[in-house]
Write a protein that holds these residues in place. Structure first.
Motif, PDB file in Angstrom:
ATOM      1  N   ALA A  47     -45.312  15.099  33.277  1.00 30.77           N
ATOM      2  CA  ALA A  47     -43.961  14.330  33.545  1.00 30.77           C
ATOM      3  C   ALA A  47     -43.030  15.171  34.702  1.00 30.77           C
ATOM      4  O   ALA A  47     -42.556  14.691  35.528  1.00 30.77           O
ATOM      5  CB  ALA A  47     -43.032  13.775  32.402  1.00 30.77           C
ATOM      6  N   ARG A  48     -43.468  16.592  34.757  1.00 30.79           N
ATOM      7  CA  ARG A  48     -42.881  17.238  35.755  1.00 30.79           C
ATOM      8  C   ARG A  48     -43.825  18.788  35.647  1.00 30.79           C
ATOM      9  O   ARG A  48     -44.501  18.788  34.680  1.00 30.79           O
ATOM     10  CB  ARG A  48     -41.588  17.671  35.379  1.00 30.79           C
ATOM     11  CG  ARG A  48     -41.175  18.192  33.953  1.00 30.79           C
ATOM     12  CD  ARG A  48     -39.651  18.580  33.579  1.00 30.79           C
ATOM     13  NE  ARG A  48     -39.503  19.522  32.655  1.00 30.79           N
ATOM     14  CZ  ARG A  48     -38.990  18.811  31.519  1.00 30.79           C
ATOM     15  NH1 ARG A  48     -38.847  17.604  31.314  1.00 30.79           N
ATOM     16  NH2 ARG A  48     -38.950  19.750  30.266  1.00 30.79           N
ATOM     17  N   PRO A  49     -43.823  19.127  36.814  1.00 40.57           N
ATOM     18  CA  PRO A  49     -44.538  20.494  37.041  1.00 40.57           C
ATOM     19  C   PRO A  49     -44.353  21.445  35.695  1.00 40.57           C
ATOM     20  O   PRO A  49     -43.503  21.808  35.147  1.00 40.57           O
ATOM     21  CB  PRO A  49     -43.930  21.213  38.354  1.00 40.57           C
ATOM     22  CG  PRO A  49     -43.543  20.066  39.098  1.00 40.57           C
ATOM     23  CD  PRO A  49     -42.784  19.143  37.953  1.00 40.57           C
ATOM     24  N   ALA A  50     -45.538  22.058  35.135  1.00 40.27           N
ATOM     25  CA  ALA A  50     -45.456  22.946  34.075  1.00 40.27           C
ATOM     26  C   ALA A  50     -46.545  24.067  34.063  1.00 40.27           C
ATOM     27  O   ALA A  50     -47.453  23.606  34.585  1.00 40.27           O
ATOM     28  CB  ALA A  50     -45.468  22.010  32.815  1.00 40.27           C
ATOM     29  N   CYS A  51     -46.525  24.860  33.388  1.00 43.85           N
ATOM     30  CA  CYS A  51     -47.738  25.804  32.998  1.00 43.85           C
ATOM     31  C   CYS A  51     -48.311  25.455  31.546  1.00 43.85           C
ATOM     32  O   CYS A  51     -47.316  25.648  30.562  1.00 43.85           O
ATOM     33  CB  CYS A  51     -47.235  27.334  33.049  1.00 43.85           C
ATOM     34  SG  CYS A  51     -48.523  28.290  32.956  1.00 43.85           S
ATOM     35  N   VAL A  69     -49.808  23.397  36.613  1.00 50.92           N
ATOM     36  CA  VAL A  69     -49.687  22.048  37.460  1.00 50.92           C
ATOM     37  C   VAL A  69     -48.459  22.044  38.087  1.00 50.92           C
ATOM     38  O   VAL A  69     -47.581  21.936  37.607  1.00 50.92           O
ATOM     39  CB  VAL A  69     -50.000  20.885  36.295  1.00 50.92           C
ATOM     40  CG1 VAL A  69     -49.990  19.661  36.950  1.00 50.92           C
ATOM     41  CG2 VAL A  69     -51.283  21.163  35.510  1.00 50.92           C
ATOM     42  N   GLY A  70     -48.373  22.116  39.340  1.00 43.87           N
ATOM     43  CA  GLY A  70     -47.266  22.274  40.281  1.00 43.87           C
ATOM     44  C   GLY A  70     -46.501  23.495  40.189  1.00 43.87           C
ATOM     45  O   GLY A  70     -45.390  23.615  40.906  1.00 43.87           O
ATOM     46  N   THR A  77     -50.427  33.794  41.434  1.00 44.17           N
ATOM     47  CA  THR A  77     -49.520  33.234  42.820  1.00 44.17           C
ATOM     48  C   THR A  77     -49.749  31.866  43.161  1.00 44.17           C
ATOM     49  O   THR A  77     -50.888  31.338  42.835  1.00 44.17           O
ATOM     50  CB  THR A  77     -49.486  34.217  43.924  1.00 44.17           C
ATOM     51  OG1 THR A  77     -50.870  34.238  44.133  1.00 44.17           O
ATOM     52  CG2 THR A  77     -48.885  35.599  43.663  1.00 44.17           C
ATOM     53  N   PRO A  78     -48.894  31.051  43.613  1.00 47.94           N
ATOM     54  CA  PRO A  78     -49.221  29.819  44.166  1.00 47.94           C
ATOM     55  C   PRO A  78     -50.251  29.794  45.504  1.00 47.94           C
ATOM     56  O   PRO A  78     -49.995  30.747  46.057  1.00 47.94           O
ATOM     57  CB  PRO A  78     -47.715  29.128  44.655  1.00 47.94           C
ATOM     58  CG  PRO A  78     -46.882  30.356  44.730  1.00 47.94           C
ATOM     59  CD  PRO A  78     -47.392  31.581  43.987  1.00 47.94           C
ATOM     60  N   PRO A  79     -50.739  28.687  45.557  1.00 43.71           N
ATOM     61  CA  PRO A  79     -51.854  28.729  46.552  1.00 43.71           C
ATOM     62  C   PRO A  79     -51.008  28.763  47.942  1.00 43.71           C
ATOM     63  O   PRO A  79     -49.973  28.124  47.994  1.00 43.71           O
ATOM     64  CB  PRO A  79     -52.657  27.368  46.416  1.00 43.71           C
ATOM     65  CG  PRO A  79     -51.783  26.599  45.530  1.00 43.71           C
ATOM     66  CD  PRO A  79     -51.016  27.653  44.748  1.00 43.71           C
TER      67      PRO A  79
END
Length: 81
Positions: A47-51, A69-70, A77-79
């Motif tokens: 439903a929203r970005p999460a680990c 996910v997001g 680190t994020p891409p």
């Protein structure tokens, strides 16, 4: 999916994807005694970005991992764009 996440996320893999809190992926037999690459249709739904905390079991061993996910999970680190 780890306990407590049943109402927050779903995952699904395979040709007839039905989002669920767990997925079972069967291995294909090697061709000519050599392992082959496999690709599965599917993914994660949130439903929203999460680990997401996942529990992976293979060959009698269990590992607990996080799937970002997001968002990045701790220690990642994020891409870059």
């Amino acid at each position: 999916m780890a306990s407590g996440w049943e109402d927050k996320a779903r995952l699904g893999w395979g040709s007839s994807v039905v989002p669920a809190v767990s997925a079972h992926v069967r291995a294909c037999a090697p061709v000519d005694d050599r392992p082959q690459w496999l690709a599965f249709v599917g993914g994660t739904w949130v439903a929203r970005p999460a680990c997401l905390p996942l529990t992976i079991t293979s060959r009698g061993q269990t590992a607990h991992v996080q799937l970002g996910v997001g968002v990045p999970c701790d220690g990642t680190t994020p891409p870059s764009s």
